[in-house]
Design a protein around this motif. Structure first.
Motif, short mmCIF file in Angstrom:
data_model
loop_
_atom_site.label_atom_id
_atom_site.label_comp_id
_atom_site.label_asym_id
_atom_site.label_seq_id
_atom_site.Cartn_x
_atom_site.Cartn_y
_atom_site.Cartn_z
N PRO A 147 26.08 36.97 42.91
CA PRO A 147 25.75 38.50 42.44
C PRO A 147 26.98 38.66 40.92
N GLU A 148 27.47 39.92 40.27
CA GLU A 148 28.30 40.20 39.34
C GLU A 148 29.56 40.88 39.90
N PRO A 149 30.23 40.74 39.60
CA PRO A 149 31.20 39.66 38.69
C PRO A 149 31.50 37.77 38.63
N TRP A 150 31.11 37.90 40.07
CA TRP A 150 31.60 36.45 40.80
C TRP A 150 30.82 35.54 39.26
N ALA A 151 29.77 35.76 39.53
CA ALA A 151 28.69 34.68 38.46
C ALA A 151 29.15 34.52 37.24
N GLY A 152 29.47 35.49 36.14
CA GLY A 152 30.11 35.52 34.72
C GLY A 152 31.63 35.03 35.17
N LEU A 153 32.99 35.64 35.84
CA LEU A 153 33.45 35.07 36.46
C LEU A 153 33.77 33.65 36.64
N SER A 154 32.77 33.45 37.67
CA SER A 154 32.53 31.40 37.08
C SER A 154 32.57 30.66 36.51
N SER A 155 32.21 31.00 35.33
CA SER A 155 32.01 30.36 34.49
C SER A 155 33.05 30.31 33.30
N HIS A 156 34.07 30.55 33.75
CA HIS A 156 35.56 30.25 32.94
C HIS A 156 36.40 31.06 33.30
N VAL A 157 37.23 31.11 34.55
CA VAL A 157 38.03 31.50 35.30
C VAL A 157 38.01 30.35 36.50
N PRO A 158 38.95 29.54 36.41
CA PRO A 158 38.65 28.27 37.88
C PRO A 158 38.68 28.82 39.35
N ASP A 159 39.96 30.08 39.25
CA ASP A 159 40.37 30.67 40.27
C ASP A 159 40.95 31.95 40.68
N LEU A 160 41.31 32.70 41.16
CA LEU A 160 41.26 33.35 41.61
C LEU A 160 42.91 34.25 42.04
N HIS A 161 43.25 35.17 42.47
CA HIS A 161 44.58 35.75 42.98
C HIS A 161 43.49 36.59 44.08
N LEU A 162 43.66 36.80 45.09
CA LEU A 162 42.33 38.26 45.52
C LEU A 162 43.17 38.57 46.90
N TRP A 163 42.99 40.26 46.79
CA TRP A 163 43.63 40.79 47.52
C TRP A 163 41.96 41.55 48.03
N GLN A 164 42.40 42.12 49.55
CA GLN A 164 41.31 43.52 49.58
C GLN A 164 41.45 44.90 49.91
N VAL A 165 42.17 45.32 49.24
CA VAL A 165 43.06 47.23 49.54
C VAL A 165 41.73 48.17 49.67
N ASP A 166 41.92 49.17 50.50
CA ASP A 166 40.72 50.64 50.13
C ASP A 166 39.60 50.02 50.06
N GLY A 167 39.05 48.96 50.64
CA GLY A 167 37.50 48.94 50.46
C GLY A 167 37.09 48.01 49.38
N ARG A 168 37.87 47.68 48.34
CA ARG A 168 38.05 47.02 47.10
C ARG A 168 38.49 45.97 46.94
N TRP A 169 37.92 45.08 45.62
CA TRP A 169 38.86 43.55 46.22
C TRP A 169 39.38 43.87 44.67
N VAL A 170 40.84 43.11 44.73
CA VAL A 170 41.12 42.48 43.43
C VAL A 170 41.80 41.66 43.08
N ALA A 171 41.54 41.24 41.98
CA ALA A 171 42.22 39.86 41.07
C ALA A 171 42.04 39.29 40.50
N LEU A 172 43.23 38.95 40.51
CA LEU A 172 43.84 38.26 38.63
C LEU A 172 43.31 36.45 37.95
N GLY A 173 43.38 36.38 37.73
CA GLY A 173 42.33 34.76 36.80
C GLY A 173 42.98 35.29 35.23
N VAL A 174 43.34 33.71 35.32
CA VAL A 174 43.57 33.35 33.86
C VAL A 174 41.92 32.10 33.12
#
Length: 146
Positions: free
Chosen positions: A98-125
């Motif tokens: 599913p998006e946005p994971w498929a699209g991100l996987s092609s150009h972001v190697p890893d993410l710092h990931l939190w689950q907050v208030d029912g949503r996922w928040v992530a940072l990546g380069v």
């Protein structure tokens, strides 16, 4: 306003915004059903680089991600570090990711990931290719990581 303060403001705003019904560009990046991807900062490209500027820029973007991650850790606790390499492999093998994971996987190697208030928040380069710019990206999604 410092860049880190601005980045936090964008993340906080997107955490409370509705997701658009169709994928497309937003005022800070891209968005679609169930997600926002903010392009917080974008470097110059590397077409004329011997490799040294690229390496230095990558280190700067990772340091900025880490500094922003520290501030979010103070709010929400330590993030999970989530590798997207296996997601990319699974996508290339034909699995429907599913998006946005498929699209991100092609150009972001890893993410710092939190689950907050029912949503996922992530940072990546992000970097699409060695000549193309780096981007510091933030993701807000309701779609669970694959």
């Amino acid at each position: 306003m410092s860049s880190i303060t601005h980045h936090l403001a964008v993340i906080d705003r997107l955490r409370s915004e509705e997701f658009p019904p169709e994928p497309g560009r937003s005022d800070v990046g891209t968005a679609g059903p169930g997600y926002h991807v903010a392009e917080l900062r974008t470097s110059a490209d590397f077409w004329e680089d011997d490799g040294s500027r690229r390496e230095e820029t990558e280190e700067q973007y990772e340091a900025e991600r880490d500094a922003l991650s520290e501030l979010l850790t103070a709010r929400w606790g330590a993030p999970a570090v989530f590798s997207l390499w296996s997601v990319l492999d699974r996508s290339l093998d034909g699995e429907d990711i599913p998006e946005p994971w498929a699209g991100l996987s092609s150009h972001v190697p890893d993410l710092h990931l939190w689950q907050v208030d029912g949503r996922w928040v992530a940072l990546g380069v992000s970097q699409w290719d060695k000549e193309l710019p780096f981007q510091l990206v933030a993701l807000i999604t309701e779609t669970e990581p694959p």
